[in-house]
Design a protein around this motif. Structure first.
Motif, PDB file in Angstrom:
ATOM      1  N   ILE A  34     -18.929  -5.020 -12.865  1.00 29.44           N
ATOM      2  CA  ILE A  34     -19.396  -6.404 -12.776  1.00 29.44           C
ATOM      3  C   ILE A  34     -18.238  -7.343 -12.440  1.00 29.44           C
ATOM      4  O   ILE A  34     -17.185  -7.296 -13.086  1.00 29.44           O
ATOM      5  N   ILE A  35     -18.437  -8.174 -11.434  1.00 31.08           N
ATOM      6  CA  ILE A  35     -17.523  -9.295 -11.181  1.00 31.08           C
ATOM      7  C   ILE A  35     -18.233 -10.537 -11.681  1.00 31.08           C
ATOM      8  O   ILE A  35     -19.269 -10.942 -11.144  1.00 31.08           O
ATOM      9  N   GLY A  58     -21.400  -1.833  -4.146  1.00 32.48           N
ATOM     10  CA  GLY A  58     -21.619  -1.242  -5.458  1.00 32.48           C
ATOM     11  C   GLY A  58     -21.229  -2.087  -6.646  1.00 32.48           C
ATOM     12  O   GLY A  58     -20.820  -1.537  -7.669  1.00 32.48           O
ATOM     13  N   PHE A  59     -21.395  -3.408  -6.557  1.00 31.76           N
ATOM     14  CA  PHE A  59     -21.038  -4.306  -7.660  1.00 31.76           C
ATOM     15  C   PHE A  59     -22.243  -5.107  -8.137  1.00 31.76           C
ATOM     16  O   PHE A  59     -23.227  -5.292  -7.416  1.00 31.76           O
ATOM     17  N   THR A  60     -22.130  -5.630  -9.347  1.00 29.10           N
ATOM     18  CA  THR A  60     -22.983  -6.720  -9.812  1.00 29.10           C
ATOM     19  C   THR A  60     -22.162  -8.001  -9.736  1.00 29.10           C
ATOM     20  O   THR A  60     -21.085  -8.087 -10.331  1.00 29.10           O
ATOM     21  N   ILE A  61     -22.677  -8.969  -8.988  1.00 32.59           N
ATOM     22  CA  ILE A  61     -22.006 -10.264  -8.803  1.00 32.59           C
ATOM     23  C   ILE A  61     -22.803 -11.284  -9.596  1.00 32.59           C
ATOM     24  O   ILE A  61     -23.957 -11.569  -9.259  1.00 32.59           O
ATOM     25  N   GLN A  62     -22.208 -11.860 -10.623  1.00 33.29           N
ATOM     26  CA  GLN A  62     -23.006 -12.700 -11.517  1.00 33.29           C
ATOM     27  C   GLN A  62     -22.222 -13.879 -12.106  1.00 33.29           C
ATOM     28  O   GLN A  62     -21.003 -13.927 -12.072  1.00 33.29           O
ATOM     29  N   GLN A  83     -23.355  -4.265   0.538  1.00 33.84           N
ATOM     30  CA  GLN A  83     -24.292  -3.162   0.369  1.00 33.84           C
ATOM     31  C   GLN A  83     -24.343  -2.678  -1.082  1.00 33.84           C
ATOM     32  O   GLN A  83     -23.348  -2.694  -1.786  1.00 33.84           O
ATOM     33  N   HIS A  84     -25.539  -2.289  -1.501  1.00 33.58           N
ATOM     34  CA  HIS A  84     -25.752  -1.735  -2.841  1.00 33.58           C
ATOM     35  C   HIS A  84     -25.187  -2.657  -3.921  1.00 33.58           C
ATOM     36  O   HIS A  84     -24.571  -2.193  -4.880  1.00 33.58           O
ATOM     37  N   CYS A  85     -25.408  -3.958  -3.786  1.00 34.17           N
ATOM     38  CA  CYS A  85     -24.926  -4.922  -4.776  1.00 34.17           C
ATOM     39  C   CYS A  85     -26.092  -5.642  -5.440  1.00 34.17           C
ATOM     40  O   CYS A  85     -27.151  -5.832  -4.833  1.00 34.17           O
ATOM     41  N   GLY A 103     -28.232 -20.619  -4.489  1.00 33.02           N
ATOM     42  CA  GLY A 103     -27.853 -20.179  -5.830  1.00 33.02           C
ATOM     43  C   GLY A 103     -27.098 -18.864  -5.813  1.00 33.02           C
ATOM     44  O   GLY A 103     -26.025 -18.739  -6.385  1.00 33.02           O
ATOM     45  N   GLY A 104     -27.661 -17.861  -5.122  1.00 31.44           N
ATOM     46  CA  GLY A 104     -26.979 -16.574  -5.039  1.00 31.44           C
ATOM     47  C   GLY A 104     -25.994 -16.495  -3.896  1.00 31.44           C
ATOM     48  O   GLY A 104     -24.883 -15.991  -4.054  1.00 31.44           O
TER      49      GLY A 104
END
Length: 414
Positions: A34-35, A58-62, A83-85, A103-104
């Protein structure tokens, strides 16, 4: 794996930044790496000419918070691949006497990013004094002469909000495009909210949407704010309301549907298709538009006699496993619409099974209504409060989850 509380900038470097998913293929790495922007600006920046060899994977951006682009900001002639986030729980905040945008995701001045097998969920574009937020999930705008060509491929977009529903400026709960030629291929866009274009809002753009699902967005699935006949097309897609679910002109060839897609369980964010879904084997392998090949799939790209509509192939091994569907933290979102009359939706997410108490109070602190009081399984929840039996005014809603609590306020105008 881990949570990295930071904000990153590719700074023009055409490099690959990834979780272990890139080398192991383990989908749990996506939700576990997670970032986290910690509400301190945009989480990820691309603004120095990065091309398609710049990859975020391959991350979660939050938890980003910025005036434009809480999660990811693309500026100028950039074309990276995401990709794959998972891009979730980011906010474009109202600031400088203006509404929030994206927002995102926020894109400006001719960017061509590509999103492949991503999840864009529960992001908010805030409103400033009723002006209305724009692009809850993503806002893509280009100056005249700088036409962007963003692409969304096998991506799930849900639960995003462009606040405020009563404003004519609240547009694009899921996606907002201005002066762009977006391609939306095999995507699922569902349960997003805005005053106009709950799923997608389009202005001075030519949208190409193929093999996709738009369902449960409010208000309307697609809003096209233009009279130009070159506003694009919807093909081999399932749109709630059919052609009537599109406000404005759009080319509507044969092959589209208007039928319940039969998602597995939207309450926990599972938008895969159930057996018997009308979207199974209902897509196309090849689509050419004005001489351009938008879609050309090989048999390895799908299961069955034809591709399915939406982001996920029925019975296929998905890049998104069940662990990704479970929230990582407790969060209460702003009700929508706000102000409202007489119904509004209060949304919250739950990372584990808990006892949940959701109540509404008036300004005197008196209990008005209990909406939830009991054991709730982990997932994403949208609770509708019908306030037809109370008078206009300010109200407060409070969610208590085990040792945590959060409060929001809403305005009823009759």
């Amino acid at each position: 794996p881990g949570t990295y509380v930071e904000n990153i900038n590719f700074n023009g470097k055409n490099i690959v930044i990834s979780s272990l998913f890139l080398t192991t293929g383990d989908t749990s790495s996506i939700s576990q790496t997670i970032i986290d922007g910690n509400s301190n600006g945009t989480v990820v920046w691309f603004n120095n000419g990065e091309d398609s060899s710049a990859v975020l994977s391959g991350f979660t951006i939050q938890n980003g918070m910025a005036h434009k682009g809480g999660g990811i900001n693309f500026y100028g002639e950039v074309s990276p691949i995401i990709q794959h986030c998972i891009i979730q729980n980011n906010i474009a905040e109202q600031r400088y006497l203006e509404n929030g945008s994206g927002g995102g995701i926020y894109c400006n001045n001719g960017p061509d990013p590509i999103f492949i097998k991503c999840i864009i969920r529960n992001n908010i574009a805030e409103s400033y004094e009723g002006m209305g937020g724009q692009g809850g999930g993503a806002y893509i705008r280009n100056n005249f002469g700088d036409i962007g060509n963003p692409r969304f491929i096998k991506t799930l977009i849900y639960g995003n909000i462009a606040d405020l529903g009563t404003s004519i400026y609240s547009k694009g709960g899921g996606l907002y495009f201005f002066n762009s030629i977006p391609e939306i291929l095999n995507c699922t866009i569902s349960n997003n909210m805005a005053g106009f274009g709950g799923g997608i809002a389009v202005a001075r753009s030519e949208i190409h949407l193929v093999n996709s699902i738009l369902w449960g967005n409010s208000n309307d699935q697609i809003d096209i704010d233009q009279t130009d006949p070159d506003s694009g097309l919807v093909a081999f897609s399932n749109v709630q309301g059919g052609e009537a679910g599109v406000t404005g002109y759009i080319f509507w060839p044969e092959g589209n549907k208007n039928a319940d897609p039969l998602f597995v369980d939207t309450a926990i964010g599972d938008y895969r298709l159930q057996e018997g879904s009308p979207c199974i084997d209902a897509g196309t392998t090849l689509f050419i538009w004005n001489g351009d090949t938008l879609l050309d799939l090989s048999p390895e790209d799908y299961v069955g006699s034809a591709p399915d509509m939406g982001a996920f192939e029925y019975s296929a091994v998905s890049i998104v496993d069940n662990s990704i569907q479970t929230p990582t933290q407790f969060l209460l979102l702003q009700n929508f619409p706000n102000p409202f009359n007489p119904e509004t939706t209060i949304s919250y997410q739950l990372p584990k099974a808990s006892f949940v108490n959701l109540v509404v109070y008036d300004v005197l602190g008196q209990l008005v209504e209990t909406l939830v009081n009991g054991k709730v399984q982990p997932g994403y929840y949208n609770i509708v409060w019908n306030a037809s039996n109370v008078s206009s005014g300010m109200y407060f809603y409070k969610v208590t989850v085990d040792e945590y609590s959060a409060t929001g306020k809403c305005l009823l105008l009759k």
